[in-house]
Design a protein around this motif. Sequence first.
Motif, PDB file in Angstrom:
ATOM      1  N   VAL A  60      21.193   3.325   7.995  1.00  0.00           N
ATOM      2  CA  VAL A  60      21.856   4.373   8.767  1.00  0.00           C
ATOM      3  C   VAL A  60      22.276   3.769  10.103  1.00  0.00           C
ATOM      4  CG1 VAL A  60      21.549   6.554   9.993  1.00  0.00           C
ATOM      5  CG2 VAL A  60      20.639   6.288   7.673  1.00  0.00           C
ATOM      6  N   PHE A  61      23.552   3.923  10.432  1.00  0.00           N
ATOM      7  CA  PHE A  61      24.063   3.421  11.715  1.00  0.00           C
ATOM      8  C   PHE A  61      24.504   4.595  12.561  1.00  0.00           C
ATOM      9  CE2 PHE A  61      27.910   2.295  14.234  1.00  0.00           C
ATOM     10  CZ  PHE A  61      27.233   1.591  15.232  1.00  0.00           C
ATOM     11  N   PHE A  62      23.926   4.682  13.748  1.00  0.00           N
ATOM     12  CA  PHE A  62      24.236   5.756  14.675  1.00  0.00           C
ATOM     13  C   PHE A  62      24.732   5.137  15.971  1.00  0.00           C
ATOM     14  CE2 PHE A  62      22.006   9.394  17.197  1.00  0.00           C
ATOM     15  CZ  PHE A  62      23.238   9.808  17.665  1.00  0.00           C
ATOM     16  N   GLY A  63      26.026   5.306  16.267  1.00  0.00           N
ATOM     17  CA  GLY A  63      26.626   4.735  17.459  1.00  0.00           C
ATOM     18  C   GLY A  63      28.132   4.749  17.338  1.00  0.00           C
ATOM     19  N   SER A  64      28.823   3.828  18.029  1.00  0.00           N
ATOM     20  CA  SER A  64      30.273   3.618  18.018  1.00  0.00           C
ATOM     21  C   SER A  64      30.976   4.466  19.067  1.00  0.00           C
ATOM     22  CB  SER A  64      30.892   3.892  16.636  1.00  0.00           C
ATOM     23  OG  SER A  64      31.171   5.268  16.464  1.00  0.00           O
ATOM     24  N   CYS A  65      32.272   4.187  19.264  1.00  0.00           N
ATOM     25  CA  CYS A  65      33.058   4.955  20.235  1.00  0.00           C
ATOM     26  C   CYS A  65      33.340   6.357  19.735  1.00  0.00           C
ATOM     27  CB  CYS A  65      34.371   4.234  20.567  1.00  0.00           C
ATOM     28  SG  CYS A  65      35.462   3.974  19.163  1.00  0.00           S
ATOM     29  N   THR A  66      33.054   6.624  18.464  1.00  0.00           N
ATOM     30  CA  THR A  66      33.227   7.966  17.908  1.00  0.00           C
ATOM     31  C   THR A  66      32.023   8.836  18.223  1.00  0.00           C
ATOM     32  OG1 THR A  66      34.363   6.894  16.062  1.00  0.00           O
ATOM     33  CG2 THR A  66      33.862   9.220  15.813  1.00  0.00           C
ATOM     34  N   ASN A  67      30.833   8.293  18.084  1.00  0.00           N
ATOM     35  CA  ASN A  67      29.614   9.104  18.213  1.00  0.00           C
ATOM     36  C   ASN A  67      28.479   8.365  18.914  1.00  0.00           C
ATOM     37  OD1 ASN A  67      30.476  10.542  15.115  1.00  0.00           O
ATOM     38  ND2 ASN A  67      30.190  11.743  16.960  1.00  0.00           N
ATOM     39  N   CYS A 108      25.469   2.576   3.525  1.00  0.00           N
ATOM     40  CA  CYS A 108      25.151   3.023   4.878  1.00  0.00           C
ATOM     41  C   CYS A 108      25.756   4.400   5.166  1.00  0.00           C
ATOM     42  CB  CYS A 108      25.693   2.010   5.886  1.00  0.00           C
ATOM     43  SG  CYS A 108      25.373   2.407   7.614  1.00  0.00           S
ATOM     44  N   ALA A 109      24.944   5.287   5.735  1.00  0.00           N
ATOM     45  CA  ALA A 109      25.460   6.524   6.323  1.00  0.00           C
ATOM     46  C   ALA A 109      25.771   6.186   7.777  1.00  0.00           C
ATOM     47  CB  ALA A 109      24.425   7.632   6.232  1.00  0.00           C
ATOM     48  N   LEU A 158      31.060   7.866   5.990  1.00  0.00           N
ATOM     49  CA  LEU A 158      31.207   8.405   7.340  1.00  0.00           C
ATOM     50  C   LEU A 158      30.609   9.807   7.421  1.00  0.00           C
ATOM     51  CD1 LEU A 158      34.890   7.329   8.110  1.00  0.00           C
ATOM     52  CD2 LEU A 158      32.771   6.094   8.626  1.00  0.00           C
ATOM     53  N   VAL A 159      29.786  10.030   8.457  1.00  0.00           N
ATOM     54  CA  VAL A 159      29.115  11.320   8.646  1.00  0.00           C
ATOM     55  C   VAL A 159      28.961  11.598  10.137  1.00  0.00           C
ATOM     56  CG1 VAL A 159      27.797  11.331   6.474  1.00  0.00           C
ATOM     57  CG2 VAL A 159      26.877  10.145   8.472  1.00  0.00           C
ATOM     58  N   SER A 160      28.522  12.805  10.471  1.00  0.00           N
ATOM     59  CA  SER A 160      28.221  13.169  11.854  1.00  0.00           C
ATOM     60  C   SER A 160      26.851  12.622  12.246  1.00  0.00           C
ATOM     61  CB  SER A 160      28.214  14.698  11.989  1.00  0.00           C
ATOM     62  OG  SER A 160      27.063  15.232  11.326  1.00  0.00           O
ATOM     63  N   PRO A 161      26.525  12.598  13.556  1.00  0.00           N
ATOM     64  CA  PRO A 161      25.201  12.140  13.980  1.00  0.00           C
ATOM     65  C   PRO A 161      24.063  12.926  13.327  1.00  0.00           C
ATOM     66  CG  PRO A 161      26.664  12.201  15.854  1.00  0.00           C
ATOM     67  CD  PRO A 161      27.415  12.824  14.716  1.00  0.00           C
ATOM     68  N   ALA A 162      24.227  14.245  13.220  1.00  0.00           N
ATOM     69  CA  ALA A 162      23.185  15.062  12.605  1.00  0.00           C
ATOM     70  C   ALA A 162      23.014  14.701  11.134  1.00  0.00           C
ATOM     71  CB  ALA A 162      23.532  16.544  12.749  1.00  0.00           C
ATOM     72  N   MET A 163      24.138  14.507  10.448  1.00  0.00           N
ATOM     73  CA  MET A 163      24.090  14.147   9.022  1.00  0.00           C
ATOM     74  C   MET A 163      23.511  12.745   8.827  1.00  0.00           C
ATOM     75  SD  MET A 163      25.341  16.427   6.780  1.00  0.00           S
ATOM     76  CE  MET A 163      26.315  15.582   5.523  1.00  0.00           C
ATOM     77  N   ALA A 164      23.819  11.826   9.750  1.00  0.00           N
ATOM     78  CA  ALA A 164      23.255  10.475   9.665  1.00  0.00           C
ATOM     79  C   ALA A 164      21.741  10.531   9.795  1.00  0.00           C
ATOM     80  CB  ALA A 164      23.855   9.587  10.754  1.00  0.00           C
ATOM     81  N   THR A 165      21.261  11.366  10.725  1.00  0.00           N
ATOM     82  CA  THR A 165      19.821  11.508  10.924  1.00  0.00           C
ATOM     83  C   THR A 165      19.164  12.098   9.688  1.00  0.00           C
ATOM     84  OG1 THR A 165      20.290  11.904  13.259  1.00  0.00           O
ATOM     85  CG2 THR A 165      18.073  12.430  12.485  1.00  0.00           C
ATOM     86  N   LEU A 202      22.155  10.909   1.149  1.00  0.00           N
ATOM     87  CA  LEU A 202      23.079  11.813   1.817  1.00  0.00           C
ATOM     88  C   LEU A 202      22.550  13.233   1.651  1.00  0.00           C
ATOM     89  CD1 LEU A 202      26.501  10.283   0.673  1.00  0.00           C
ATOM     90  CD2 LEU A 202      25.294   9.911   2.834  1.00  0.00           C
ATOM     91  N   THR A 203      22.412  13.950   2.758  1.00  0.00           N
ATOM     92  CA  THR A 203      21.721  15.248   2.739  1.00  0.00           C
ATOM     93  C   THR A 203      22.452  16.262   3.608  1.00  0.00           C
ATOM     94  OG1 THR A 203      19.569  14.181   2.422  1.00  0.00           O
ATOM     95  CG2 THR A 203      19.536  16.418   3.312  1.00  0.00           C
ATOM     96  N   ASP A 204      22.520  17.490   3.132  1.00  0.00           N
ATOM     97  CA  ASP A 204      23.066  18.579   3.939  1.00  0.00           C
ATOM     98  C   ASP A 204      22.086  18.854   5.072  1.00  0.00           C
ATOM     99  OD1 ASP A 204      24.007  20.923   5.040  1.00  0.00           O
ATOM    100  OD2 ASP A 204      24.565  21.813   3.114  1.00  0.00           O
ATOM    101  N   VAL A 205      22.477  18.534   6.287  1.00  0.00           N
ATOM    102  CA  VAL A 205      21.575  18.641   7.438  1.00  0.00           C
ATOM    103  C   VAL A 205      21.056  20.059   7.635  1.00  0.00           C
ATOM    104  CG1 VAL A 205      23.413  19.070   9.125  1.00  0.00           C
ATOM    105  CG2 VAL A 205      21.279  17.971   9.850  1.00  0.00           C
ATOM    106  N   ARG A 206      21.796  21.042   7.163  1.00  0.00           N
ATOM    107  CA  ARG A 206      21.382  22.433   7.352  1.00  0.00           C
ATOM    108  C   ARG A 206      20.059  22.737   6.660  1.00  0.00           C
ATOM    109  NH1 ARG A 206      27.151  24.873   5.603  1.00  0.00           N
ATOM    110  NH2 ARG A 206      26.710  23.393   3.931  1.00  0.00           N
TER     111      ARG A 206
END
Length: 767
Positions: free
Chosen positions: A353-360, A442-443, A462-469, A477-481
């Motif tokens: 899981v990669f969390f970062g970048s100029c996007t997020n 990788c998410a 590609l996913v959002s920070p919450a989805m990556a977590t 891959l998991t529905d963060v909700r």
Amino acid sequence: MPAPNAAPRTLYDKVFDDHVVKSGEGDTLIFIDRHLVHEVTSPQAFEGLRNAGRKVRRTDCTLATVDHNIPTASRKNFKNVSSFITEGDSRAQVCALEDHVKEFGLTYFGMADRRQGIVHIIGPEQGFTLPGTTVVCGDSHTSTHGAFGALAFGIGTSEVEHVLATQCLPQAKSKNMRINVEGTLTEGVASKDVVLHIIGIIGTAGGTGCVIEFSGSAIRSLSMEARMSICNMAIEGGARAGMIAPDEVTFKYLKGRPLSPREGEEWDAAEAYWRTLKTDPGAKYDIEVEIKAEDIVPTVTWGTSPQDVVPITGTVPNPANMPESRRQDAEKALKYMGLTADVPMEEIKVDKVFFGSCTNGRIEDMRSAARVIVASGKNGGPTQCAEGVYAMVVPGSGLVKQQAEAEGLDVIFKKAGFDWREAGCSMCLGMNPDQLKPGERCASTSNRNFEGRQGAGGRTHLVSPAMATAAALTGRLTDVRKLMGSHVSDDGGIKITSYADYLEPLIPAQAVADEIDPAAAAEAEKAEAASLADAAKHASAGMPKFTVVKGIAAPMWEANIDTDKIIPKQFLKTLLRTGLGDALFWPARYDVNTGEKIPDFVLNKEPFTKSSLLVCTGDNFGCGSSREHAPWALNDFGIRCVMAPSFGDIFRNNCFKNGMLPLILPKEDLEVLYKDAESGQEITVDLENSQVVRPSGETIKFEIDAFRRHCLINGLDDIGLTLEHENLIVEFEAKRTANWPWLDGVGYAKKGKAVVPIRAPRKKTDW
């Protein structure tokens, strides 16, 4: 100001019009307010300046940092770049930038500076990015800054040199496109989901030739960080830029930042101007798209293009159910991704899981991810990374990292098993040691899922920070909700303080040299301008002329051939424009494991090893990055002309800057030329007579902008042409100072003085 009865204008029209230095023949010459520079796309630009005897025209409008290929490992023992960066090519690029900023007198956030970070994060957090400005950088995700109502776009290395030398750029006017998102976003849906949903609808070429304005109640409800994420990925929808009209959210974010207008009269004047930066009632858009916010759910990519998206609740698409035009590309993508059609997305396991970048990589993204971990624990869910999953968090800047640590977010991540890193681009494009291994899945919160983008053979979703977590905690891959439960809106007890506390606004720069005599300075500037214009005429000789090119044409059929595929990131660590021909199409041309040539790839087969032309029947050739290395590699191989139905905007511009012809032709003509190319016969591209001559002698006529054609045929250098209008640039700068004085150098540099920034006393906080 527009005349009383002037036609209503869009936000894009207004900002563009306010920056026109010269219009008329060819592209419009516009002034550039803000230029961000990093280590990868600048070495050849500075070398060009040096060779032509040119200076950086406006040091007060330029800000440099390192981000793309620096290590994100702990800097606890950092002494200097030479000893810290072990990889030779990366070290050379960073050292080169450090030498260049000293030689040319630029403001620089180096690795020992806590303000260092990703260009598109440090610009806004410093107040360098402001509404109504033009912003450029040698990076395609410069569109990020459009969230402030700026016209921001990526440029190639030749254009980097152009801006450094002239503070201007010739630009064609783009079309206006509006994407209106109305309604209320449901819980668990982030801005990343919004933009992935949009790209899924319009496709990666949907915005080609356009500047997209994002509007609607759902957009207005977003924070600045969220708006930046959306504009960041406008480029993935094919757009030249993305923009959002500035409002109270924008003004609150900017107030008090180091390079924002000073509070008082200057701020009031700036805000009054910024409030005019909105589309007039009745203004017309060339393309309009309406989207309901309620239709958007957490979204994830499945393929190798940002348009390959499905809701997390969906399944892997089946190519058999797709239009025939997309089927072959989809089958290829599924094979690369190692996926089977119709499998539920939530059954796909991840390795990293990669969390970062100029996007997020901003503070809000960090908070969003930390909330998932806390809320999951409250609901009896996992609070640790799943077994076998490596997860990394890479803050977008040193200031984001400091803020997150002050709030205790790093402790939450570390306790959950995440690797807490230093600021940089990291695994977004894998130019530093942070990479995927072949076959790893990788998410990722980054912006591109191209083949090999995060590492040769790596597979990216590609996913959002919450989805990556959520993926890190569950191993798939998991529905963060499902993890958030009733705590979607809960802050999880996380203490949030003001981000501005960490910016340490600079006391107005103090002069360290005597004031320059205005009359003497004006005389010296005039003499310098004359000598620069004269030098520019001689520098034009380096541009190759394009008149008639006859030769073998390599045939290709794929759509969305991206710049990562044309020349992958490991070859961007060069200080030269030459020597890249052997690396052209590396991922498809060579075996990833052995490095041996793949016999079936077209450029490895005779007679195509000697191709001087390329015929592609798929749309959007050259989409993706702003790396000018793509046309350099084609040129170095010997290919002077690429024929395709459409091109990525930045790639197309980069071709023209290198004396190459990116030729747009109708698909029916390309199909015919593709067959000619397959047979190995010679094709002729005759620019002088605007025609392609088939082996049979039959001609296919084409149209190209007359000014572009004139420059190619005569091998004219853009910088030299721009400097012929030095008087108009000087006039514009005077008008700019009178109308928008807050844009002239403050804080870090000031025109006409040698200055140093002085730190303000640090503000004490109460955590």
